[in-house]
Write an enzyme that holds these catalytic residues in place. Structure first.
Site, PDB file in Angstrom:
ATOM      1  CE1 TYR A   1     -23.164  -1.015  56.346  1.00  0.00           C
ATOM      2  CE2 TYR A   1     -23.966  -2.882  55.076  1.00  0.00           C
ATOM      3  CZ  TYR A   1     -23.395  -2.380  56.218  1.00  0.00           C
ATOM      4  OH  TYR A   1     -23.054  -3.211  57.224  1.00  0.00           O
TER       5      TYR A   1
ATOM      6  CE1 TYR B   1     -16.432  -0.206  63.157  1.00  0.00           C
ATOM      7  CE2 TYR B   1     -14.540  -1.494  62.431  1.00  0.00           C
ATOM      8  CZ  TYR B   1     -15.802  -0.982  62.191  1.00  0.00           C
ATOM      9  OH  TYR B   1     -16.438  -1.254  61.000  1.00  0.00           O
TER      10      TYR B   1
ATOM     11  CB  SER C   1     -22.155  -3.054  60.239  1.00  0.00           C
ATOM     12  OG  SER C   1     -20.938  -2.684  59.671  1.00  0.00           O
TER      13      SER C   1
ATOM     14  CE  LYS D   1     -19.948   0.433  60.832  1.00  0.00           C
ATOM     15  NZ  LYS D   1     -19.388  -0.881  60.618  1.00  0.00           N
TER      16      LYS D   1
ATOM     17  CB  VAL E   1     -19.928  -8.160  56.531  1.00  0.00           C
ATOM     18  CG1 VAL E   1     -20.070  -6.993  55.581  1.00  0.00           C
ATOM     19  CG2 VAL E   1     -18.917  -7.881  57.626  1.00  0.00           C
TER      20      VAL E   1
END
Ligand code: GLN
Length: 304
Positions: A240, A189, A61, A64, A258
């Site tokens: 998050y 992605y 992530s 991102k 992760v």
């Protein structure tokens, strides 16, 4: 500095032992749960390492942040944030709930899976290859490391099992959030998530953000304003549904993945990269969080 980092890593190993390696992407389950490493890059280019800093892992992530940067560079912030919100969430990074309940059914922010998939759909390239190459090349440039590549095993493993992300994408498409071929968007992605890095690479990304868009070499990569937007979203959404607690205890703009990585940017001071594949229940590196907390306290790094 080196001695302080060695002590911090040693003092964080117990916390790493409380975590669990992600296994919902089968290939990630092969990571060593005991690995724990850190790299700190100061804005004058000095690098300090400790622990298992040469462990390779997939960026997950943390990509991102790069994808958001590319989307803003290509489309402008106003357009990007007409498609994705900038509000934190109390739900897990792969939750589908908010897509139904949030205003306009937009994903809440670009740091959760739905938001990042929507941001990926905005990229300009003609083909999925063009789009992933733009992300990969920008990552290499920021990290000043041309050897960064995609870990094909992790990519294939996620592509084969990523049905939650497919569900998010189809749901968003049904709500008119984006157009386009879902498998192609997801392919970009998944590949972005599968870029293989070390904590040195993450420290470089953090240093660029800490330096308002300028690399250690002096080259400007993005504007100060884009960095400001990205760091703010990292503070509110980067960890998050643990972002609030993280802000109180650690207080540094950061993004986790992760694969066990954490990338952090201490404005005008340093970039920090951590690796520790054993994760807590929110999907953040257990040992990495502990090490960052100790580092923040030792050097008074909180921005608040
Ligand atoms: N590739 C992962 C996924 O889509 C990224 C999630 C994460 O790092 N939190 O589930």
């Amino acid at each position: 500095m080196k001695r302080i980092l060695d002590n911090i890593i040693n003092d964080s190993r117990d916390s790493a032992n409380t975590g669990k390696v992600a296994d919902y992407i089968p290939e990630l389950a092969k990571a060593n749960p005991q690995a724990l490493g850190i790299c700190v890059t100061t804005l004058d280019g000095k690098e300090y390492y400790a622990g298992d800093y040469d462990t390779k892992f997939t960026i997950q992530s943390i990509s991102k942040v790069i994808t958001l940067m590319v989307a803003i560079l290509e489309n402008g912030a106003e357009y990007v944030f007409s498609k994705v919100g900038m509000e934190p969430t109390e739900l897990a990074f792969n939750s589908i709930t908010n897509l139904e309940t949030s205003p306009q059914k937009r994903p809440l922010n670009p740091m959760i899976n739905a938001g990042a998939i929507a941001v990926t759909s905005l990229l300009n390239g003609k083909t999925p290859e063009d789009k992933i190459n733009t992300i990969l090349n920008l990552t290499r440039k920021i990290c000043e490391n041309d050897s960064i590549t995609i870990n094909e095993e992790v990519y294939r493993s996620e592509k084969a099992t990523g049905n939650r992300n497919r569900a998010l994408a189809y749901y968003m498409k049904s709500n008119g959030i984006f157009d386009g071929d879902i498998e192609e968007i997801l392919d970009v992605y998944f590949k972005a998530c599968s870029m293989e890095v070390t904590c040195r690479d993450l420290a470089r990304i953090g240093a660029m953000l800490a330096n308002d868009g300028v690399l250690i070499s002096g080259e400007r990569i993005v504007s100060r304003d884009i960095c400001r937007i990205i760091k703010t979203i990292m503070v509110t959404c980067g960890m998050y549904d643990a972002s609030g607690k993280f802000a109180v205890h650690i207080g540094i703009p950061a993004k986790s993945g992760v694969g066990g990585g954490i990338m952090a940017a201490v404005p005008r001071r340093m970039g920090i990269g951590l690796v520790g594949p054993a994760l807590d229940s929110k999907g953040n590196s257990s040992g990495g969080l502990k090490a960052l907390e100790l580092l923040s306290r030792e050097f008074d790094l909180s921005i608040f």
